[in-house]
Design a protein around this motif. Structure first.
Motif, PDB file in Angstrom:
ATOM      1  N   LEU A  16      20.054  -5.052  12.332  1.00 16.39           N
ATOM      2  CA  LEU A  16      21.251  -5.947  11.918  1.00 16.39           C
ATOM      3  C   LEU A  16      22.451  -4.719  11.357  1.00 16.39           C
ATOM      4  N   ASP A  17      23.675  -4.472  11.684  1.00 19.93           N
ATOM      5  CA  ASP A  17      25.147  -3.713  10.928  1.00 19.93           C
ATOM      6  C   ASP A  17      25.754  -4.175   9.901  1.00 19.93           C
ATOM      7  N   HIS A  18      25.693  -3.185   8.988  1.00 23.49           N
ATOM      8  CA  HIS A  18      26.163  -3.349   7.768  1.00 23.49           C
ATOM      9  C   HIS A  18      27.237  -4.294   7.712  1.00 23.49           C
ATOM     10  N   ALA A  19      28.529  -4.529   8.983  1.00 24.69           N
ATOM     11  CA  ALA A  19      29.579  -5.196   8.518  1.00 24.69           C
ATOM     12  C   ALA A  19      28.832  -6.562   8.565  1.00 24.69           C
ATOM     13  N   SER A  20      27.801  -7.055   9.272  1.00 26.74           N
ATOM     14  CA  SER A  20      27.098  -8.558   9.716  1.00 26.74           C
ATOM     15  C   SER A  20      26.657  -8.810   8.957  1.00 26.74           C
ATOM     16  N   LEU A  21      25.901  -7.639   7.510  1.00 22.42           N
ATOM     17  CA  LEU A  21      24.888  -8.340   6.931  1.00 22.42           C
ATOM     18  C   LEU A  21      25.547  -9.439   5.603  1.00 22.42           C
ATOM     19  N   PRO A  22      27.631  -9.087   5.150  1.00 16.51           N
ATOM     20  CA  PRO A  22      27.268 -10.367   4.390  1.00 16.51           C
ATOM     21  C   PRO A  22      27.930 -11.423   4.954  1.00 16.51           C
ATOM     22  N   VAL A  23      28.305 -11.512   5.957  1.00 14.71           N
ATOM     23  CA  VAL A  23      28.114 -13.030   6.784  1.00 14.71           C
ATOM     24  C   VAL A  23      26.662 -13.781   7.191  1.00 14.71           C
ATOM     25  N   ILE A  24      25.739 -12.464   7.477  1.00 17.35           N
ATOM     26  CA  ILE A  24      24.135 -13.440   7.615  1.00 17.35           C
ATOM     27  C   ILE A  24      23.460 -13.841   6.085  1.00 17.35           C
ATOM     28  N   LEU A  25      24.422 -13.520   4.777  1.00 19.13           N
ATOM     29  CA  LEU A  25      23.181 -13.521   3.797  1.00 19.13           C
ATOM     30  C   LEU A  25      23.902 -14.662   3.526  1.00 19.13           C
ATOM     31  N   SER A  26      25.671 -14.816   3.603  1.00 15.11           N
ATOM     32  CA  SER A  26      26.216 -15.845   2.991  1.00 15.11           C
ATOM     33  C   SER A  26      26.292 -17.105   4.160  1.00 15.11           C
ATOM     34  N   LEU A  27      25.432 -17.077   5.377  1.00 14.78           N
ATOM     35  CA  LEU A  27      24.978 -18.554   5.842  1.00 14.78           C
ATOM     36  C   LEU A  27      23.653 -19.038   5.281  1.00 14.78           C
ATOM     37  N   ILE A  28      22.889 -18.204   5.161  1.00 20.32           N
ATOM     38  CA  ILE A  28      21.953 -18.379   4.202  1.00 20.32           C
ATOM     39  C   ILE A  28      21.854 -18.892   3.131  1.00 20.32           C
ATOM     40  N   ASP A  29      23.050 -18.418   2.360  1.00 15.88           N
ATOM     41  CA  ASP A  29      23.250 -19.164   1.428  1.00 15.88           C
ATOM     42  C   ASP A  29      23.313 -20.544   1.151  1.00 15.88           C
ATOM     43  N   GLN A  30      24.262 -20.084   2.242  1.00 15.96           N
ATOM     44  CA  GLN A  30      24.592 -22.272   2.131  1.00 15.96           C
ATOM     45  C   GLN A  30      24.093 -23.019   3.150  1.00 15.96           C
ATOM     46  N   LEU A  31      22.620 -22.220   3.638  1.00 18.92           N
ATOM     47  CA  LEU A  31      22.333 -22.926   4.103  1.00 18.92           C
ATOM     48  C   LEU A  31      21.154 -23.594   2.870  1.00 18.92           C
ATOM     49  N   HIS A  32      21.220 -22.939   1.956  1.00 16.17           N
ATOM     50  CA  HIS A  32      19.858 -22.911   0.401  1.00 16.17           C
ATOM     51  C   HIS A  32      20.976 -23.598  -0.175  1.00 16.17           C
ATOM     52  N   ASP A  33      22.500 -24.262  -0.258  1.00 18.35           N
ATOM     53  CA  ASP A  33      22.838 -25.020  -0.935  1.00 18.35           C
ATOM     54  C   ASP A  33      22.754 -25.646  -0.879  1.00 18.35           C
ATOM     55  N   THR A  34      22.887 -26.258   1.080  1.00 21.82           N
ATOM     56  CA  THR A  34      22.369 -27.678   1.544  1.00 21.82           C
ATOM     57  C   THR A  34      21.238 -28.222   1.097  1.00 21.82           C
ATOM     58  N   ARG A  35      20.004 -26.901   1.710  1.00 21.21           N
ATOM     59  CA  ARG A  35      18.476 -27.843   0.953  1.00 21.21           C
ATOM     60  C   ARG A  35      18.409 -28.084   0.004  1.00 21.21           C
ATOM     61  N   ARG A  36      19.019 -27.463  -0.898  1.00 18.18           N
ATOM     62  CA  ARG A  36      19.258 -27.885  -2.630  1.00 18.18           C
ATOM     63  C   ARG A  36      20.004 -29.961  -2.612  1.00 18.18           C
ATOM     64  N   HIS A  37      20.935 -29.860  -2.001  1.00 18.60           N
ATOM     65  CA  HIS A  37      21.489 -30.911  -2.142  1.00 18.60           C
ATOM     66  C   HIS A  37      20.708 -31.790  -1.560  1.00 18.60           C
ATOM     67  N   LEU A  38      20.112 -31.313  -0.431  1.00 20.87           N
ATOM     68  CA  LEU A  38      19.588 -32.865   0.260  1.00 20.87           C
ATOM     69  C   LEU A  38      18.070 -33.160  -0.657  1.00 20.87           C
ATOM     70  N   ARG A  39      17.402 -32.421  -0.740  1.00 25.38           N
ATOM     71  CA  ARG A  39      16.352 -32.567  -2.230  1.00 25.38           C
ATOM     72  C   ARG A  39      16.540 -33.465  -3.000  1.00 25.38           C
TER      73      ARG A  39
END
Lengths: 112, 308
Positions: free
Chosen positions: A59-82
């Protein structure tokens, strides 16, 4: 908590300047004290993830923050779901069953 | 696959020499061509060879002993933890995309989360989940002067909600204010009320007694005996008061209309200024002698019952 030097030693593929760039961009957000950065478990595993994405999966440098942001949003959602499921677990059986029925597609508008 | 040391029947501390000898012995005993009548010889022979591949070579043996490779020679991954173990339960929510204010909730559902908002507004496909508007209760500390004079405050409460409060002049400690429509919304769009219990912080110079405000005024003996004009603080600014000639300890001066609002009448109570006489600082010999002399002609009996 570990320091920069220990972190770099642990991740042999990771170059120091890459780590610094990641910190500047907010990809990794370690604690700081007078002697420099301090990385706790969540930071270490996040660095490991970033290294896997960049060095192993290409994965190239520019895409890294994008992917991590999506993962973080996923964890936020999981937290709310829990939290929601925790709240639901305190509801009477009838309520919980109605919800389960609804979620498995057995909707009956007369039941409420 | 079993332990290569066990397969060759040697101790983990065996020397390379011991291992080589054990291998050769085992190889001879199990080589299929040297044991044509034993069908199981083949798998056993393969096993022995695989074992010797690892511990027969000094470098590989070292790596196996260190846990870097397993008995098949494959690289063993070191203990690895993954981000997901830490991310969801992080109490600091350092990487949460909701910003830093989420930290206080410590993982509890935030009612601002967009999916929940839809839930409460009943926008689900099936007519939704009906929820009535709800009231909320808060506690708020305010300063003495804000309580007396009234104030408009915009406050952030611990649950993240912002309240716009018009604090009425004259509000009492413990009074509960009702803020219509500042509670939680129901699915019909109406909001409940916020009830805010006020606690008033004490003021170093003023005390509240109903609608009156009490303050203390220290004066010197000379000022009390001769009277004086003194500038003092009231709740809405400074005024000059006249200390009457001959004022005594505890004498109260009344400033009309300088107190707090009395109920809904629009009238204000008074400020009562208590005179407190402060003797001269330091022991003054001249004064002491004068007083001793003066008291001879002006006997005083301060401890007589009823004496002031």
């Amino acid at each position: 908590m570990i320091r920069e030097s220990e972190l770099i030693a642990q991740f042999t593929v990771l170059e120091h300047r890459v780590l610094m760039t990641w910190i500047e961009e907010g990809v990794i957000a370690p604690h700081s004290d007078a002697e420099g950065y301090l990385f706790d478990r969540i930071d270490e595993t996040r660095v490991a993830l970033a290294c896997d994405l960049h060095y192993r999966m290409g994965l190239d440098h520019a895409s890294l923050p994008v992917i991590l942001s999506l993962i973080d949003q996923l964890h936020d959602t999981r937290r709310h779901l829990r939290a929601l499921t925790n709240a639901l677990s305190e509801q009477p059986d009838a309520v919980r069953q109605a919800i389960v029925r609804h979620m498995s597609g057995d909707e009956d508008p007369t039941q409420d | 696959m079993a332990n290569p040391y066990e397969i060759l029947g040697v101790a983990p501390s065996a020397t390379q020499d011991d291992i080589r000898k054990a291998y050769r012995k085992a190889a001879k005993e199990t080589h299929p061509d040297l044991n044509p009548g034993k069908p199981e010889a083949e798998s056993r022979f393969k096993e022995i060879n695989a074992a010797y591949d690892i511990i027969g070579d000094a470098d590989k043996r070292k790596r196996y002993d260190a846990g870097e490779i397993d008995e098949t020679g494959a690289e063993r991954q070191p203990e690895r933890h993954f981000y997901r173990e830490y991310a969801e339960a992080d109490p600091n929510m350092r990487y949460s995309r909701r910003g830093t204010t989420g930290a206080q909730s410590g993982g509890e559902a935030d009612l601002d989360f967009d999916v929940f908002a839809d839930l409460f507004r009943g926008r689900g496909e099936h007519g939704g989940f009906r929820m009535p508007p709800r009231d909320v209760r808060y506690a708020l500390e305010i300063d003495f002067l804000d309580a007396v004079n009234g104030a408009r405050k915009v406050v952030s409460m611990p649950d993240g909600k912002t309240l716009d409060i018009a604090i009425p002049a004259g509000v009492d400690d413990g009074q509960v204010l009702r803020l219509k429509g500042q509670g939680l919304p129901g699915s019909d769009g109406q909001s409940g009320d916020a009830y805010v219990q006020i606690s008033v912080r004490p003021h170093p110079g003023f005390r509240r007694e109903g609608a009156d405000i009490v303050s203390e005024l220290p004066v010197s003996l000379g000022e009390a005996l001769n009277g004086a004009s003194v500038r003092i603080e009231t709740v809405d600014g400074q005024v000059d008061v006249k200390v009457p000639k001959g004022a005594k300890e505890g004498t109260k001066l009344r400033l009309r209309g300088k107190g707090a609002l009395r109920g809904k009448s629009g009238e204000r109570g008074d400020q009562l200024v208590e005179i407190h006489i402060v003797p001269p600082e330091g022991a003054d010999e001249a004064l002491a002698q004068f007083m001793a002399e003066w008291e001879k002609s002006h006997p005083q009996q301060p401890r007589r019952k009823g004496a002031t």
